[in-house]
Design a protein around this motif. Structure first.
Motif, PDB file in Angstrom:
ATOM      1  N   LEU A  53      -8.496   5.829  -9.575  1.00  0.00           N
ATOM      2  CA  LEU A  53      -7.700   5.010 -10.473  1.00  0.00           C
ATOM      3  C   LEU A  53      -6.658   5.612 -10.840  1.00  0.00           C
ATOM      4  O   LEU A  53      -5.686   5.508 -11.442  1.00  0.00           O
ATOM      5  N   GLU A  54      -6.821   7.037 -10.638  1.00  0.00           N
ATOM      6  CA  GLU A  54      -5.764   7.969 -11.149  1.00  0.00           C
ATOM      7  C   GLU A  54      -4.879   8.319  -9.903  1.00  0.00           C
ATOM      8  O   GLU A  54      -3.639   9.098 -10.151  1.00  0.00           O
ATOM      9  N   GLY A 147      -8.956  -3.133  -4.060  1.00  0.00           N
ATOM     10  CA  GLY A 147      -7.712  -3.465  -3.605  1.00  0.00           C
ATOM     11  C   GLY A 147      -7.005  -3.982  -5.012  1.00  0.00           C
ATOM     12  O   GLY A 147      -5.663  -3.930  -5.059  1.00  0.00           O
ATOM     13  N   ALA A 148      -7.574  -4.899  -5.936  1.00  0.00           N
ATOM     14  CA  ALA A 148      -7.006  -5.173  -7.023  1.00  0.00           C
ATOM     15  C   ALA A 148      -6.974  -4.181  -8.334  1.00  0.00           C
ATOM     16  O   ALA A 148      -6.727  -4.528  -9.360  1.00  0.00           O
ATOM     17  N   ALA A 149      -7.627  -2.994  -8.037  1.00  0.00           N
ATOM     18  CA  ALA A 149      -7.593  -2.069  -9.141  1.00  0.00           C
ATOM     19  C   ALA A 149      -6.048  -1.580  -9.604  1.00  0.00           C
ATOM     20  O   ALA A 149      -5.280  -1.640  -8.916  1.00  0.00           O
ATOM     21  N   PRO A 150      -5.839  -1.631 -10.716  1.00  0.00           N
ATOM     22  CA  PRO A 150      -4.613  -1.418 -11.555  1.00  0.00           C
ATOM     23  C   PRO A 150      -4.120  -0.120 -11.406  1.00  0.00           C
ATOM     24  O   PRO A 150      -4.917   0.958 -10.652  1.00  0.00           O
ATOM     25  N   LEU A 151      -2.842  -0.014 -10.879  1.00  0.00           N
ATOM     26  CA  LEU A 151      -1.941   1.466 -10.529  1.00  0.00           C
ATOM     27  C   LEU A 151      -2.169   2.263 -11.790  1.00  0.00           C
ATOM     28  O   LEU A 151      -1.998   1.782 -12.873  1.00  0.00           O
ATOM     29  N   PRO A 152      -2.024   3.595 -11.476  1.00  0.00           N
ATOM     30  CA  PRO A 152      -1.786   4.519 -12.902  1.00  0.00           C
ATOM     31  C   PRO A 152      -0.350   4.507 -13.357  1.00  0.00           C
ATOM     32  O   PRO A 152       0.480   4.140 -12.665  1.00  0.00           O
ATOM     33  N   PRO A 153      -0.120   4.939 -14.566  1.00  0.00           N
ATOM     34  CA  PRO A 153      -1.223   5.532 -15.188  1.00  0.00           C
ATOM     35  C   PRO A 153      -1.998   4.354 -16.223  1.00  0.00           C
ATOM     36  O   PRO A 153      -1.420   3.465 -16.556  1.00  0.00           O
ATOM     37  N   LEU A 154      -3.409   4.557 -16.419  1.00  0.00           N
ATOM     38  CA  LEU A 154      -4.273   3.635 -17.124  1.00  0.00           C
ATOM     39  C   LEU A 154      -4.514   4.269 -18.381  1.00  0.00           C
ATOM     40  O   LEU A 154      -4.863   5.602 -18.431  1.00  0.00           O
ATOM     41  N   PRO A 155      -4.618   3.756 -19.342  1.00  0.00           N
ATOM     42  CA  PRO A 155      -4.831   4.016 -20.720  1.00  0.00           C
ATOM     43  C   PRO A 155      -6.473   4.420 -20.679  1.00  0.00           C
ATOM     44  O   PRO A 155      -7.312   4.029 -20.026  1.00  0.00           O
TER      45      PRO A 155
END
Length: 240
Positions: A53-54, A147-155
């Motif tokens: 995710l990073e 594939g649906a994971a959000p792009l960085p940066p994540l809180p």
């Protein structure tokens, strides 16, 4: 029931079912947080998903997931070949029975009992096939989640729960794969039943001992445990 289905055969079969079921329950459901390879890898997969995710580029993650999917596909295909061979053997069951009886080290059994032993092998490999195909389905679900994971940066408050969810889905897929591979090991124990019930019990015990050693007392377990502890320490010291 065949006339020569002795009490020792019943004891051996009950021991086989109890050993396989007990090992699976303990391994997959009752050893959370304990010293087992599969339990260590649950934590490592969570760290993997956090690193994923990073990253903006997730090609490496997709390649790693694809490698395990190919392994699952290989075992599913091999399982079908074994099943085809076993089912085909029923067309020459009488010849196979005579061949086994001609061996000096096998217990003489009736054709009905021999058929029960062969059917048991068919049931085990059918169970393994369902496990492998279910694992493949779950791997496809994991692909969708990644594939649906959000792009960085994540809180930070979103990164850890998201990584946990994807890692849990991946763990479920791998647990199904492990269940199918476990069927191979216990099918080898059933093969020993053709020789005799005592060897059947010994083979079942040997399979449990081998699997337990690999999970809890092998050099691989030690290496994975050390790396897991290192990852956990690095995360605890990481600034939030």
């Amino acid at each position: 029931m065949p006339y020569d289905f002795a009490w020792l055969d019943l004891v051996a079969f009950v021991w086989f079912i109890a050993g396989w079921t007990g090992f699976t329950i303990i391994q997959d459901h009752l050893m959370s947080g304990r010293r087992m390879v599969n339990q260590h890898l649950k934590i490592i997969r969570r760290h993997w998903m956090e690193r994923m995710l990073e990253r903006d580029n997730r090609i490496m993650d997709s390649q790693l997931l694809g490698h395990t999917m190919h392994s699952c596909t290989f075992f599913a295909s091999t399982n079908m070949l074994v099943l085809a061979g076993l089912v085909g053997s029923f067309g020459a069951i009488e010849h196979a029975h005579d061949l086994v009886l001609s061996l000096s080290f096998t217990v003489k059994t009736s054709r009905q009992l021999f058929e029960i032993k062969m059917v048991t092998l068919v049931v085990i490999f059918t169970f393994g096939f369902f496990k492998f195909t279910w694992a493949l389905r779950q791997y496809n679900y994991c692909c969708a989640l990644i594939g649906a994971a959000p792009l960085p940066p994540l809180p930070p408050e979103e990164l850890r729960p998201t990584a946990d969810t994807i890692a849990q889905a991946l763990t479920l897929a791998i647990a199904a794969l492990n269940g199918g591979m476990r069927a191979y090991y216990f099918a080898l124990a059933v093969l020993a039943w053709i020789v005799g019930p005592i060897l059947f019990m010994l083979a079942t015990t040997a399979v449990i001992v081998v699997l337990t050693r690999r999970q809890a007392f092998s050099p691989t377990e030690k290496v994975i445990r050390v790396q897991m502890a290192r990852l956990e320490r690095s995360q605890s010291t990481k600034p939030q």
